[in-house]
Design a protein around this motif. Structure first.
Motif, mmCIF file in Angstrom:
data_model
loop_
_atom_site.group_PDB
_atom_site.id
_atom_site.type_symbol
_atom_site.label_atom_id
_atom_site.label_comp_id
_atom_site.label_asym_id
_atom_site.label_seq_id
_atom_site.Cartn_x
_atom_site.Cartn_y
_atom_site.Cartn_z
ATOM 1 N N TRP A 83 0.808 -1.217 0.000
ATOM 2 C CA TRP A 83 0.000 0.000 0.000
ATOM 3 C C TRP A 83 0.846 1.275 0.000
ATOM 4 C CZ3 TRP A 83 0.188 -3.558 3.959
ATOM 5 C CH2 TRP A 83 0.951 -3.189 5.046
ATOM 6 N N SER A 84 2.154 1.135 -0.049
ATOM 7 C CA SER A 84 3.031 2.294 0.061
ATOM 8 C C SER A 84 3.055 3.109 -1.230
ATOM 9 C CB SER A 84 4.448 1.845 0.400
ATOM 10 O OG SER A 84 5.312 2.949 0.456
ATOM 11 N N TRP A 85 3.012 4.440 -1.076
ATOM 12 C CA TRP A 85 3.097 5.346 -2.213
ATOM 13 C C TRP A 85 4.511 5.877 -2.417
ATOM 14 C CZ3 TRP A 85 -0.869 6.533 -5.558
ATOM 15 C CH2 TRP A 85 -2.108 6.033 -5.209
ATOM 16 N N TRP A 86 5.415 5.589 -1.489
ATOM 17 C CA TRP A 86 6.760 6.142 -1.580
ATOM 18 C C TRP A 86 7.569 5.625 -2.771
ATOM 19 C CZ3 TRP A 86 7.298 10.481 0.577
ATOM 20 C CH2 TRP A 86 6.653 10.786 1.756
ATOM 21 N N ILE A 88 6.533 5.172 -5.716
ATOM 22 C CA ILE A 88 6.104 5.990 -6.854
ATOM 23 C C ILE A 88 6.798 7.345 -6.816
ATOM 24 C CG2 ILE A 88 4.115 7.112 -7.933
ATOM 25 C CD1 ILE A 88 2.434 4.760 -6.907
ATOM 26 N N THR A 89 6.973 7.893 -5.609
ATOM 27 C CA THR A 89 7.669 9.173 -5.462
ATOM 28 C C THR A 89 9.140 9.034 -5.872
ATOM 29 O OG1 THR A 89 6.215 9.630 -3.593
ATOM 30 C CG2 THR A 89 8.123 11.046 -3.854
ATOM 31 N N THR A 92 9.275 8.730 -9.638
ATOM 32 C CA THR A 92 9.027 10.019 -10.273
ATOM 33 C C THR A 92 10.278 10.882 -10.250
ATOM 34 O OG1 THR A 92 6.705 9.917 -9.636
ATOM 35 C CG2 THR A 92 7.582 12.079 -10.218
ATOM 36 N N GLY A 118 11.287 11.030 -1.433
ATOM 37 C CA GLY A 118 10.678 9.709 -1.526
ATOM 38 C C GLY A 118 11.492 8.638 -0.826
ATOM 39 N N GLU A 125 9.081 4.965 6.742
ATOM 40 C CA GLU A 125 7.640 4.767 6.667
ATOM 41 C C GLU A 125 7.089 4.046 7.895
ATOM 42 O OE1 GLU A 125 4.368 3.020 3.518
ATOM 43 O OE2 GLU A 125 6.481 2.561 3.245
#
Length: 133
Positions: A83-86, A88-89, A92, A118, A125
């Motif tokens: 579920w981590s969005w990091w 993607i950061t 990017t 990120g 996290e």
């Protein structure tokens, strides 16, 4: 492990003759192809040698057993948070850095800053919040 060592080491038997054939066909005038093919052969020998030494130091592993089951290799590979969005950061920021190399170097610090944010978020996290360990 021993099979992998043999496969990697046998690369020298292919790349060494091919390097000299390439060298003779180009009269050794082309200064990139001959050394590159020769170095690929030496690199395959180096990786094969490492695998031979590693096999000798740790012995047989579950992948070497011809009658082995998939469950013999069942161990924890690591911890991943789906579920981590990091990530993607970080991706990017890395993408912006690569675009900066192609378009203009002034973009690279912006991508580096985003990637650094990120990376810090990814590392820390699970230190705070609902998911702290």
């Amino acid at each position: 492990m021993k099979t992998s060592a043999i496969i990697f080491s046998s690369g020298i038997l292919f790349f060494l003759p091919i390097a000299f054939i390439y060298g003779f066909l180009t009269d050794f005038q082309e200064l990139v192809g001959f050394p590159a093919i020769l170095l690929v052969g030496l690199m395959s020998l180096m990786i094969g040698g490492y695998l031979f030494l590693h096999d000798r130091s740790i012995g047989r592993i579950a992948a070497d057993d011809l009658d082995g089951e998939i469950s013999d290799e069942a161990y924890e590979y690591g911890f991943y948070s789906p579920w981590s969005w990091w990530p993607i950061t970080v991706a990017t920021g890395a993408g912006i850095c690569f675009v900066g190399v192609a378009v203009g170097w002034w973009i690279v610090p912006f991508g580096g800053l985003i990637a650094l944010v990120g990376l810090v978020g990814l590392v820390y996290e699970y230190d705070r919040g609902n998911h702290a360990h």
